[in-house]
Enzyme design. Structure first.
Site, short mmCIF file in Angstrom:
data_model
loop_
_atom_site.label_atom_id
_atom_site.label_comp_id
_atom_site.label_asym_id
_atom_site.label_seq_id
_atom_site.Cartn_x
_atom_site.Cartn_y
_atom_site.Cartn_z
CB SER A 201 -0.97 -0.05 1.18
OG SER A 201 -2.02 0.85 1.01
CG ASP A 306 -6.59 -3.07 -3.83
OD1 ASP A 306 -7.38 -2.37 -3.18
OD2 ASP A 306 -5.36 -3.13 -3.58
CG HIS A 337 -5.51 -2.82 0.01
ND1 HIS A 337 -4.79 -2.34 -1.06
CD2 HIS A 337 -4.99 -2.20 1.11
CE1 HIS A 337 -3.88 -1.47 -0.63
NE2 HIS A 337 -3.99 -1.38 0.69
#
Length: 626
Positions: A201, A306, A337
């Site tokens: 991320s 995601d 995610h």
């Protein structure tokens, strides 16, 4: 961009920092400090005795405007045995804003320290697994977070420079200190200068950004669910997703933001208005512009489900790296995610081990010659690809055509007749899944175009686009285009709370443990669902940005506007017998903010089309696809 204040004193302080003597990286003494067997390094070093220390690295910036260059905190754990012999080790580095505010991994681990402030707990398994094998692990607090000075600028020049400064320190080009202010110089004479950055991320996004600077010493990066362009994180093509960079900055600064960073946060708010314009602020955070500078190899990992860091990010970054000739590898999962440690754990650790051994230690294990991509086709069922997108992938153009019922059309290979239109009204409370729920029923909120049952499997791999010619009834209009696969399938449920995984009550261990730093993590399993449709690609646009992403304009009601915008990156097979459907609607609720005046939209079918990255193309035959 106006967020980092400067004072006259800073220039002198920066100059002083730049001319501070830096101890060069020491020459390697004796044999290499690792043992290779069966093509991988072996755990021969005592993790419990490993050296744990913190260094503060001077970034040369003054983000908090206190008249002193900011220092970022680097917590390091490294094997003691090579240090005693004067031998150097490579470094695995994760630069993150989340080490105190939010945690890392499925168990939200944060850094921990003893009473004297020495690091004890290092989140994730990297130190437990790799330090016994002869690596150092460095966890960097990005500027403005945890024990670092300065302010967060959400993927911008400060974030990237604060992580790059640590790479420079590890390579002997920049000073470090043993205290956040003052203190003695601390040089990384134990480092080979070979650095691999990793992270999920935000962390992986910073790895992309640092690689795009071309910094020497960065040998490889492993960005997981990472951002390639922060514009694509916060916006579609001219339409905002509704998130605020300032909220993110205040979150990672903790407690609603550091008082000293109020000015920097105000600058973020001014530079990033929620209007979808691609401005200089976003250009500063667009790492694709530096893809040609990348010297590091790249192992990118992303979930095709995601909805946080949308797959367009990995798709565009991958394409830019391909144009630059960067050595690269790719994993695409069916998850949202999620870190690969939590959906393909054993294979992930083994592959990452060989990847770092090759790129940081030069181990000749052949990992660079393995298939370039691995794609999860069904839950826990993976297919390797020699290259990605596969050889033979080409753009195929399909056209929306009218059907027997208004609002329910055909998706075929022939353009519609001039003057053919469909209409819908932007119902801002509906989303793509609601539009897809009843494909046989017309809806005032969307129009739908169906290929009919496919005679052959149809695989799409890459990033497509859609061109729509639309006549609005109001001065503002948002659009969404959705690709749906209709037919039975068993898939990972990326819409469930774990985005495709569930956490079990058992643990497995990956490396060595010591008090306060365990190598054992909760196991996970796939969460699956039996479905009759899959939304597998989406794209969003503001019609007011039809001429340029840089600036939107009010629309003239009754005038037709053509606009081309991107669909999300995908790798999806629509099986024979299934239907491929294109849905066009307005506001995709929960993803895009509605326009100020949503209204009725008329779609000119002759001026509309979709371009798809097809591996096995459509076959000739009539109005639909045979």
């Amino acid at each position: 961009m106006g967020t980092l204040a400067r004072r006259p004193l800073l220039a002198l302080l920066v100059l002083a920092a730049l001319v501070t003597p830096v101890t060069p990286v020491a020459a390697q003494a004796g044999p290499p400090p690792f043992e290779v067997r069966d093509g991988v390094t072996q755990p021969i070093f005592d993790f419990a005795a490993a050296i744990r220390e913190t260094t503060w690295v001077d970034t040369g910036m003054d983000g908090d405007a206190d008249g002193r260059p900011d220092r970022v905190a680097v917590d390091v754990v490294r094997p003691a045995e090579p240090a005693r012999r004067g031998q150097r080790v490579p470094v695995i580095m994760d630069a993150s804003p989340y080490y105190s505010c939010c945690g890392r991994g499925n168990e939200n681990q944060v850094k921990t320290y003893d009473a004297a402030g020495r690091p004890v707990g290092f989140p994730l398994f990297y130190d437990n697994y790799f330090v016994p094998r002869g690596y150092a692990v460095a966890l960097v607090d990005l500027a403005g977070t945890n024990r670092s000075q300065g302010c967060v600028d959400v993927g911008g020049p400060s974030d990237v420079a604060s992580a790059r400064a640590v790479v420079d320190w590890l390579s002997g080009r920049r000073p470090g200190y043993d205290a956040p202010t003052g203190g003695r110089t601390s040089s990384a004479t134990w480092s080979t200068g070979a650095v691999g950055m990793i992270g999920k991320s935000y962390d992986g996004s910073i790895a992309n950004g640092v690689a795009a600077t071309g910094v020497a010493g960065l040998r490889t990066i492993v960005p997981i669910s990472a951002i390639g362009s922060w514009y694509d994180y916060f916006n579609g093509d001219g339409v905002s997703f509704g998130a605020d960079p300032v909220d993110l900055a205040r979150l990672v600064e903790e407690h609603g933001g550091r008082p000293a960073c109020a000015g920097a946060n105000s600058g973020l708010a001014t530079a990033a208005p929620e209007n979808g314009d691609y401005t200089a602020f976003w250009a500063d955070r667009d790492y694709l512009r530096g893809a040609a500078n990348v010297r590091a190899s790249v192992f990118a990992v992303h979930g095709l489900g995601d909805d946080n860091v949308k797959p367009i990010n990995v798709g565009r970054w991958w394409d830019a790296l391909a144009r630059a000739g960067v050595p690269r590898r790719l994993w695409l999962s069916q998850t949202g995610h999620v870190d690969p440690f939590d959906y393909r754990r054993g294979q992930w650790v083994a592959t990452l081990h060989r990847w770092f051994d090759h790129w940081l230690l030069g181990v000749a294990n052949g990992v660079e010659r393995e298939p370039q991509a691995s794609v999860e086709r069904r839950p826990d069922a993976w297919v390797d690809e020699p290259v990605w997108p596969p050889v033979g992938t080409h753009a195929v153009t399909l056209h929306p055509e009218p059907g027997a019922t208004p609002g329910l059309g055909v998706l075929g290979t022939a353009p519609a007749a001039p003057g053919t239109t469909e209409a819908f009204t932007d119902a801002a409370g509906q989303d793509a899944r609601a539009w897809a729920a009843a494909p046989g029923k017309p809806s005032a909120a969307r129009v739908l175009f169906d290929t009919g049952p496919l005679a052959h499997d149809l695989r799409l791999a890459g990033t497509g686009s859609v061109t729509l010619t639309v006549t609005p009834a109001t001065p503002t209009a948002h659009l969404a285009a959705v690709l749906v696969d209709y037919g039975p399938a068993t898939v990972r449920d990326d819409t469930a709370p774990g985005e495709g995984i569930r956490t079990l009550g058992t643990r497995s261990c990956w490396g060595a443990s010591r008090p306060g730093d365990s190598a054992c993590y909760l196991d996970t399993a796939a969460v699956t669902a039996d479905v009759d449709r899959q939304v597998f690609a989406r794209g969003w646009a503001d019609l007011g940005h039809h001429d340029s992403p840089a600036r939107g304009e009010p629309l003239t009601p009754g005038r037709a506007y053509p606009m081309t915008f991107r669909l999300s990156t995908t790798d999806h097979v629509v099986p024979a017998g299934h239907h491929l459907v294109l849905i066009v609607g307005g506001t995709d609720s929960g993803t895009t903010v509605p326009p100020s005046r949503p209204g009725r939209l008329r779609l000119d079918l002759a001026g509309s089309l979709v371009r798809l990255p097809v591996v096995v193309g459509p076959r000739p035959g009539g109005r639909g696809l045979s």
